[in-house]
Enzyme design. Structure first.
Site: not given
Ligand SMILES: *Cc1c(COP(=O)(O)O)cnc(C)c1O
Length: 452
Positions: A63, A165, A367, A303
């Protein structure tokens, strides 16, 4: 004579050499990603769950553009290392994997983050992408899409075992079962998976969190029994992220979903170093110094003057800033500045005449740039414009003095995941060892300019 901060990268092809030269002329910062490290990290994860015939499959989580490492390259490296599943939160990325030529003959893909009113559910089904459901509206929309496409959706039922969640809760689950059963009988749904996500598996030494994981696993087993009783047993169950894959064998079930481990980091530095888990960070972030100048003692830097030089010194500009994903929270203050506080800035490895030295972000990250106080005149140190410095890399040996993304995370009050996932697309990603790790067909799937 000025020494380069890094030994030159070893290119696997003339094309790679040309890509690298071009990337440096186009942009003064580069992320160099070793596909071999990613492949080997996946091999380690596959071995941990018992090898390719161990009964537990591995889903490489790619992802967020492969946690910033590049979606397709990360996916191909994961497959080369023995993953048989890929996972992306966003459906768009799942579709991109299929469009890149990673077919269903090669691996399953799971996606889970969408709103059912607008998501491309028919396209997902038609592309052989497994879809998670975690709402009644999602179930209805997916059933409608399956009817439209004329084939069953491959469904993973998402349950909330304590993360608070995504996923169905215990209380609402009977309604969910009642909704699912007829869809299975109608052959609109194939119940491939039952899945959940852990809340605190990266703290195996904190009793409270160990107990939380215990409760999540127990509840997950309850959900399984309820599905079995309803006559819709899932083919596969999965709940483990990287941390649980390593530390909780009883959470591995049929499939594990490591993400951060693929990129070479442990889930939390408190668990140990990547090396202790047989992992190697895959990404090196480097940049070329823009300008070098001499400044006097007492000069406020960047800054708000949050950092003031405490001697006559030289400063250099590193041409990466928060628009590149360098966290402003990794700014460095000293107590002579107006913040009246000392906060060490993000580390940068600079090569000097006397070997590598780690310097720190001085003043606020801007930036497009930040400043480093070299602490001595640049001529004395042998540092000049155009030199390559390294923000983080695999963390090679003490004497190499190389910061890692964990060091940046500490300075920015975050986790390594956020350090690389936030790197924006204007930083070129360049890939090492493509020809060694990938088949020629897979190499051709990478953007030509990206290959080293
Ligand atoms: C990101 C994610 C993972 C992987 O988690 P890691 O801690 O990076 O291994 C697994 N399952 C879901 C649903 C996730 O969102």
């Amino acid at each position: 004579m000025t020494l380069s901060a890094l030994k030159p990268w070893e290119f696997s092809s003339p094309q790679g050499k040309a890509n690298y030269r071009r990337a440096r002329r186009l942009y003064p910062g580069q992320a160099v990603i070793d596909l071999k490290s990613m492949r080997d990290n996946m091999r380690t994860l596959v071995d941990v769950v018992g090898g390719s015939n161990g009964g537990t499959a591995v889903m490489g989580i790619v992802k967020a553009d492969g946690y910033g490492h590049g979606l397709v390259p990360s996916a191909l490296a994961a497959l080369a290392g023995g993953a048989t599943w890929l996972g992306t939160a966003q459906p768009r990325e799942a579709l991109q994997l299929r469009m890149a030529g990673i077919g269903s003959d090669r691996c399953h893909i799971l996606t889970w983050m969408y709103n059912s009113g607008e998501a491309l559910l028919p396209e997902l089904i038609a592309s052989d992408i497994d879809v998670s459901v975690g709402s009644l509206a999602g179930i209805d929309a997916l059933a409608k899409a399956a009817r439209k496409v004329g084939r069953p959706a491959r469904v993973h039922v998402n349950v909330d075992t304590g993360l608070g969640r995504n996923g169905f809760t215990e209380r609402g689950f009977q309604v969910v079962l009642d909704r699912l059963v007829p869809l299975v009988h109608e052959e609109l749904f194939e119940i491939v998976g039952l899945w959940s996500h852990l809340s605190a598996a990266e703290s195996p030494d904190v009793l409270e969190f160990v107990e939380l994981t215990d409760r999540q696993i127990a509840l997950f087993n309850d959900f399984t029994r309820r599905m079995e009783k309803a006559g819709i047993s899932p083919q596969l169950r999965h709940i483990a992220n990287t941390a649980a894959t390593f530390s909780r064998p009883e959470a591995r079930f049929d499939l594990v979903r490591p993400g951060i481990g693929l990129y070479g980091y442990e889930a939390d530095p408190a668990m140990g170093t990547p090396e202790q888990f047989g992992l190697k960070p895959a990404m090196t972030l480097q940049a070329q110094i823009s300008t070098v100048k001499d400044v006097v003692e007492g000069q406020g830097i960047s800054y708000g003057s949050t950092y003031v030089t405490n001697s006559d010194t030289s400063t250099v500009i590193i041409p990466l800033g928060y628009a590149d994903g360098i966290h402003r929270a990794a700014s460095g203050f000293d107590d002579s500045g107006s913040e009246h506080t000392t906060k060490i800035g993000g580390p940068v490895r600079v090569m000097t005449k006397d070997g590598p030295r780690v310097m720190h972000v001085s003043g606020r990250v801007c930036m497009d740039q930040f400043v480093l106080d070299l602490g001595a005149p640049a001529v004395e140190l042998g540092v000049s414009e155009g030199d390559t410095v390294e923000l983080f890399g695999p963390g090679r040996g003490e004497e190499f003095d190389e910061p890692t993304a964990d060091d940046w995370a500490r300075c920015a009050g975050t986790i390594s995941d956020e350090i690389f996932a936030c790197l924006t697309s204007r930083i070129p990603r360049l890939y090492l060892n493509a020809a060694e790790v990938l088949s020629p067909r897979d190499v051709s799937k990478l953007h030509r300019r990206q290959i080293l």
